[in-house]
Each structure stands twice: as C-alpha cells, then as structure tokens.
Design a protein around this motif. Structure first.
Motif: not given
Length: 456
Positions: A280, A284, A344, A416
C-alpha cells in the motif's frame, strides 16, 4: 466486693519497640510463601512469552534472507513463498490435534518438545544445502510451532485469575507481531554482517537456551500448586485423577462458537494490514520497497501494542461484570471499522495515515477478549484444545483468508479498492459477538452442568 484474687493479673499492653511489636513486624514464613506464589505466575508468563518470541523469530527470519537465498540458489518467487507457506500450512493442520494431545499428555512436556523441534529445525535451515533441504527443515519448523500458541496461553491462564485473562491473552497473541519484527530486523543485520546461515543459527541457539530455562523453572507440579482456575473441583483423595470433560464440549456450547467466529473474523482485517501495508505504501505513497517496509513495521507494532492495551482495558471494564468482555470486543471492532473504512477512502496524507494508524491499533484488539471468553466457557482440562480451536478459526477465517481474498480483489479492483472493502468483514464479527453476548449466561450454565457430570 473486694480486691481481685492475686492469681488474676491485668494484661499489660506492649508498648512501641517491645519484643511483641518486633515479632509482629518481622516477615513470617507465610508472608514469604505468599510472595513466592505471586512471583511465580509472572515468571511462567515471562518464560512462555520469551519462547513465543523465539517461535516467531524463527518463523519470520526467513523473510530477512529472501534476497540471499534467491541469489545463492537462483530460486523463483514461488519457491521462496513456499518456504513461508509450508509453516503456515502445518500450523493450520496440526494446531488442534497437537493441542488435544497436549491436554492429555502434559502441557509442559508438550511445550518443551515443541520448542526443541522448531529450534533444531531452524538449525537445520542454517546448514541446508539446497531448496529441497530448506523446505524439509521449514516443514519441521511448522510442526514444532503448530500448537505452541494455544498450549502456551493455556499454561499462562492456568496460574492467573480470570480478572486478568484478557490482558494476558492479548499480550501473548501480540507476541507474534513483536517476534516477527524482531526476527526480521535482527536476522537482516546478522545476514549482512555474518551471512544468512548465521541468521538461522542465532535464532536456533536462542531457542535452545530458552528451552533450558523453561525446563528448569516450569513443571506440572509447580503449575498445579499455583493453579488459579475456578472450575477445578478439588479431588476427593490426593491420588484422585484430575477431573476431565469430553472433547465434544468444545463444540456443543453455542456461546463458544460465537467466540470462535467473532475471534476469527476480527483477525481478517488485521491479517490484511500485516500482509499488504508495505505494498500500500509502495503504490499509494510511491515509497521505495525498503522504506515502505520500515513504515509498515510501525503499523505492525501498532497492531501488537493495541492487542495488549485493549486486553488491559477489557479486564478493567469487566472486573465486576465478566459479560462486559463481549461489549469491549464489539467496541474495538466498531472503532476499527469506522477508522479504516474512512481512512482508506481519504486521499494520501497525514489524515489518512492517522486514521489508518488508529484503526490498526484496534484492528486485533478483540483477540484478548475472545481468548478470555473461550477460556471462561471451557473446562480447564480441555482448555488448550479450546484455544487451539480458536487458533484454527483465527487462521482459517483471518490470517490465511484475509490476504488471499484481498489479493484476488486487488486483481480486479486495484489494491486500494480491495482495502476499502476489507473493514466490512468487521460487521460479521460484530454480529457473532452480539450473539455470543446474548448466549453467554446460558453458556456458563452449560459449562457448570458439564463439569458436574464429568467423571474423574
């Protein structure tokens, strides 16, 4: 009517500093025995917890040496993954039967044998000549580690009063997170400076030293002398066999089933965070893999710390109402659901990191309460088997399923998008825990009837 007879004297109160006062101030043998009784349970916890750290350090040190194995033996990623998966597979398959065997054969002897097996197997990893030998050694690591968690926590809970069971269970389960971080970090340092074989050797030697200490201090006789279980009926004769209930009682109490389901489902999201947080941050936040791993380790420590703190909170709020453990577990799941569900969906930045961190802290907070509830709803003679059943539920419903399901979803929705759906599993955990709270009183009554009807 006259003076009292000469033979009757008026008692004289001893003054300060008198011999009687000095005797009263001097510690008695009874006081010394009480002090030893209060220290020994914590010594049991410390040694059992230290072996748990060794367990996960031996298991996770492999991750630190992946690059070295890949370079030395030209292994594929699937071969590297198999060296990790074989341990998890053995844990999933053998936890319950080995926990059941420990309840019958002796928990202390079982723990010692388990620790010796995984330590010697880790030493075999250090001298493995190729992939096949390493896979066989890792297989033995999994066999040794399979039931340590369930049997170890059963030993710890047996010498502590139920009022601290949630905190102890949470701390014990959090040992997996702490041991994993220590194993990877220490193993990496040793591998860089001394070579990857010494990483395994160091973990093996540490495990064997801890086994020797555990063997010298913890015995079945001493555990029996310090037993704090309230459901152990005294034997009618000193040589009477211990009270036992059928193994079937682990699955005939609906409240226990709710604890199994709630405990397993609440581990789903925690397992996802443990597995996918590095990816992640890499995707991201555009972090390099090494930096993403370091940041992810902070969240792993948050999960482990939350397990300890949430267990302590649960013990405090349930001190006068044991059923409040269910409410605490529900509250922790709800908090994590809200924080992660919102976090999130936010754009990358400080607000998202704060919410994800707060959600991670409570992500596995229900672990301690659910283990304490399983312990309170099962007879001590099958408690290791009961906690083994909870471990199986945690692995099947959470630790194994969570990362795999998110991987499949990520192929279709992106990582995501998959992480945004993950917290919804808490809804199922909350439903199971609500049902367990309603069935708790009836579950305790059923346990009392099973104990009363159990033969010696």
């Amino acid at each position: 009517m006259g003076n009292p007879p000469a033979s009757i004297s008026t008692p004289i109160e001893p003054g300060p500093g008198s011999p009687a006062d000095n005797v009263a101030a001097r510690p008695t043998a009874s006081d010394e025995r009480t002090r030893r009784r209060s220290v020994y349970p914590w010594l049991v916890f410390a040694l059992t917890f230290a072996l748990l750290l060794s367990d996960y350090m031996s298991r996770q040190v492999l991750s630190a040496v992946f690059p070295f194995l890949k370079a030395d033996w030209a292994l594929s990623d699937s071969q590297l993954a198999s060296l990790t998966s074989i341990v998890a597979l053995m844990v999933g398959l053998l936890t319950f039967p080995l926990s059941l065997l420990a309840d019958r054969w002796g928990r202390v002897r079982s723990l010692i044998l388990m620790a010796v097996i995984w330590s010697v197997a880790t030493l075999f990893c250090a001298v493995a000549a190729d992939y096949e030998q390493m896979l066989a050694a890792r297989f033995l690591v999994g066999v040794g580690e399979a039931a340590y968690g369930s049997v170890g926590i059963a030993v710890v809970l047996s010498v502590f009063a139920p009022r601290v069971h949630s905190a102890l269970s949470g701390a014990f389960m959090a040992g997996g997170s702490f041991g994993s971080v220590i194993g990877v970090s220490v193993g990496g340092v040793v591998a860089v400076h001394l070579g990857w074989r010494w990483s395994f050797a160091a973990m093996a030697v540490l495990g064997l030293i801890l086994v020797a200490l555990f063997r010298a201090v913890v015995t079945e006789r001493r555990l029996s002398a310090h037993a704090a279980d309230q459901d152990v009926a005294p034997a009618t004769r000193p040589d009477s066999p211990p009270l036992r209930v059928p193994v079937s009682t682990l699955f005939t109490n609906p409240a226990v089933w709710c604890a199994y389901l709630g405990g397993g489902l609440q581990m789903f999201t925690a397992a996802v965070l443990l597995s996918w947080t590095p990816s992640f941050f890499n995707r991201e936040y555009s972090m390099a893999p090494d930096r993403a791993g370091v940041i992810a380790s902070v969240f792993v420590l948050l999960i482990g710390t939350g397990m300890v703190v949430c267990g302590m909170i649960t013990d405090r709020v349930s001190r006068h109402n044991p059923a409040a453990k269910w409410s605490s577990a529900i509250a922790f799941c709800t908090i994590s659901l809200a924080c992660l569900g919102i976090g999130f969906h936010l754009a990358p930045g400080p607000a998202q990191l704060a919410l994800i961190g707060f959600g991670a802290f409570f992500a596995a907070g229900s672990s301690g309460p659910t283990a304490a509830m399983v312990a309170s709803l099962t007879h001590q003679s099958v408690r290791a088997s009961a906690l083994g059943s909870l471990t199986v539920a945690n692995n099947i419903l959470g630790l194994a399923t969570g990362p795999f399901v998110v991987g499949i979803l990520a192929d279709h929705l992106g990582l995501l998008g998959a992480l945004q759906l993950t917290p919804l599993v808490y809804v199922l955990a909350i439903v199971a825990l609500f049902a367990g709270r309603r069935l708790y009183a009836a579950g305790l009554e059923k346990l009392a009837r099973q104990s009363a009807a159990a033969p010696n």
